[in-house]
Motif scaffolding. Structure first.
Motif, PDB file in Angstrom:
ATOM      1  N   ALA A   1      -7.205   0.835  -2.997  1.00 44.52           N
ATOM      2  CA  ALA A   1      -6.137   0.510  -2.495  1.00 44.52           C
ATOM      3  C   ALA A   1      -6.594  -0.182  -1.821  1.00 44.52           C
TER       4      ALA A   1
ATOM      5  N   LYS B   1      -2.262  -1.103  -5.790  1.00 44.51           N
ATOM      6  CA  LYS B   1      -3.639  -1.462  -5.582  1.00 44.51           C
ATOM      7  C   LYS B   1      -4.190  -2.741  -5.989  1.00 44.51           C
TER       8      LYS B   1
ATOM      9  N   ARG C   1       0.615  -1.415   0.574  1.00 41.11           N
ATOM     10  CA  ARG C   1      -0.196   0.115  -0.054  1.00 41.11           C
ATOM     11  C   ARG C   1       0.812   0.762  -0.138  1.00 41.11           C
TER      12      ARG C   1
END
Length: 399
Positions: free
Chosen positions: A358, A352, A347
């Motif tokens: 996210a 992603k 992250r």
């Protein structure tokens, strides 16, 4: 006669309220006021005034709340006024820490709660923070405060992190704390982990304290005194060896410091870990734990801007570049804290999931996490098998 400070009646009342909350008795409040003056003169001049320091430095727990909402008697206000405005301190100027009975773990001359065994200047006290000091206090049994002479060096009493260097123990503590979103986030009120949260400076200070470097014991409390205390505890200022704009020259566990506003630690491989801000974009309030994934987190290096970089000098030779530690191999479908650490690093590097969202930080190596891991492996020339083994961990952590 010590230094005197001018305060308005409302400011004096507010400080007396805080002294009352901290100690309770008149003598205890007078000692607390003495300590405030000592601390301000030693560490707090950048705040401008004694009142601003007491209210905003964060060294006193929830200071603003207790100053505005507390209550104190006329007798207590008078005692605090005598200390602050008239300069009649009840603790020596060099004392910068004192506690009540509840903070004492042991004494060298008798039982903790048996004051008759205490000998001024000879009794050795060990407090709950693992520090040792010679005894200095009011002679009568009815007094609350205990003063500890700052001239006596604290003894390193914190538990050691076994199997690791102190540097590795400190950065691992930061990474593990950042990975535990359920219990650890950002807060500047309960900032020493009382409820699980930290702010930027308390996190870094606590990381090194837990690793066996007594920076908190020696008096580090906020960004403004970290450099002074850390260098006294074995750190070197290596700013000249680092490109602050790019991070080139940084080593894993280096402390990044802006002496006015912020601090963080470098993880390696272009990542840093920091306690940054709460879920409301502020510094106080909010729920315990990390609600956004960005309160206490690992992410790409940036220049805050940093004033200096501090590096701990290990007593033993430092490991050569490229050294490794054992991390578990993660397979698709695994569920563990190691998976969560991997997710946090991915992250922080901007990876992603397959939806362009996210990456989760739930500790489960599901399809979406595996997708992000494969993308990382592809970029770094690794076999994109979705398995986080030794070579992938090296690339992730820079070790």
């Amino acid at each position: 006669m010590s230094k005197r400070y001018d305060l308005s009646a409302s400011q004096l009342k507010a400080i007396a309220n805080l002294c009352h909350q901290e100690q309770g008795s008149v003598k205890g409040a007078a000692a607390e006021a003495s300590l405030m003056c000592n601390r301000f003169e030693n560490f707090g001049r950048s705040y401008g005034s004694l009142y601003n320091y007491v209210r905003t430095c964060g060294w006193f727990a929830k200071a603003a709340y207790h100053m505005d909402n507390g209550s104190s008697s006329d007798e207590l206000v008078a005692a605090v006024r005598d200390v602050i405005c008239n300069g009649n301190r009840t603790l020596p100027d060099h004392i910068d820490e004192h506690d009540c009975l509840s903070d004492i773990e042991s004494i060298s001359t008798g039982r903790v709660y048996d004051r008759s065994a205490y000998v001024r200047g000879k009794t050795l006290i060990v407090n709950t923070y693992g520090a040792r000091y010679t005894f200095w206090c009011f002679p009568d049994a009815g007094s609350d405060p205990f003063g500890y002479t700052g001239k006596i060096k604290a003894v390193e009493e914190v538990p050691k992190v076994t199997g690791k260097t102190k540097s590795e123990g400190a950065i691992c503590w930061m990474e593990d704390t950042a990975a535990d979103d359920r219990h650890h986030g950002y807060d500047q009120e309960d900032r020493w982990g009382e409820e699980g949260d930290y702010d930027c400076s308390s996190a870094v200070i606590m990381a090194w304290e837990q690793a066996g470097v007594p920076v908190k014991t020696r008096g580090a409390t906020y960004t403004g005194n970290m450099k002074r205390i850390f260098t006294q505890c074995g750190f070197e200022d290596v700013t000249d060896e680092v490109n602050l704009r790019t991070g080139a020259g940084l080593r894993r566990s280096d402390v990044l410091l802006n002496e006015v506003n912020h601090t963080a630690m470098y993880c390696g491989n272009g990542l840093l870990v920091e306690a940054a801000i709460n879920e409301y974009g502020g510094i106080v309030g909010g729920s315990t734990g990390d609600q956004t994934g960005r309160e206490f987190w690992i992410h790409n290096y940036y220049n805050y801007p940093w004033d200096c970089v501090l590096r701990y000098k290990e007593t033993a030779p430092a490991p050569a570049a490229g050294w490794t530690i054992t991390l578990p191999t993660i397979h698709p479908g695994d569920k563990s804290k190691a998976v969560k650490l991997m997710q946090l690093i991915l992250r922080g590097r901007g990876y992603k999931d397959d939806r362009g969202k996210a990456l989760a930080r739930d500790g489960k190596a599901g399809d979406r996490t595996v997708y992000a891991l494969k993308k990382f492996q592809e970029k770094f020339g690794l076999e994109p098998d979705g398995i986080c083994g030794p070579e992938t961990w090296k690339k992730l952590t820079g070790m």
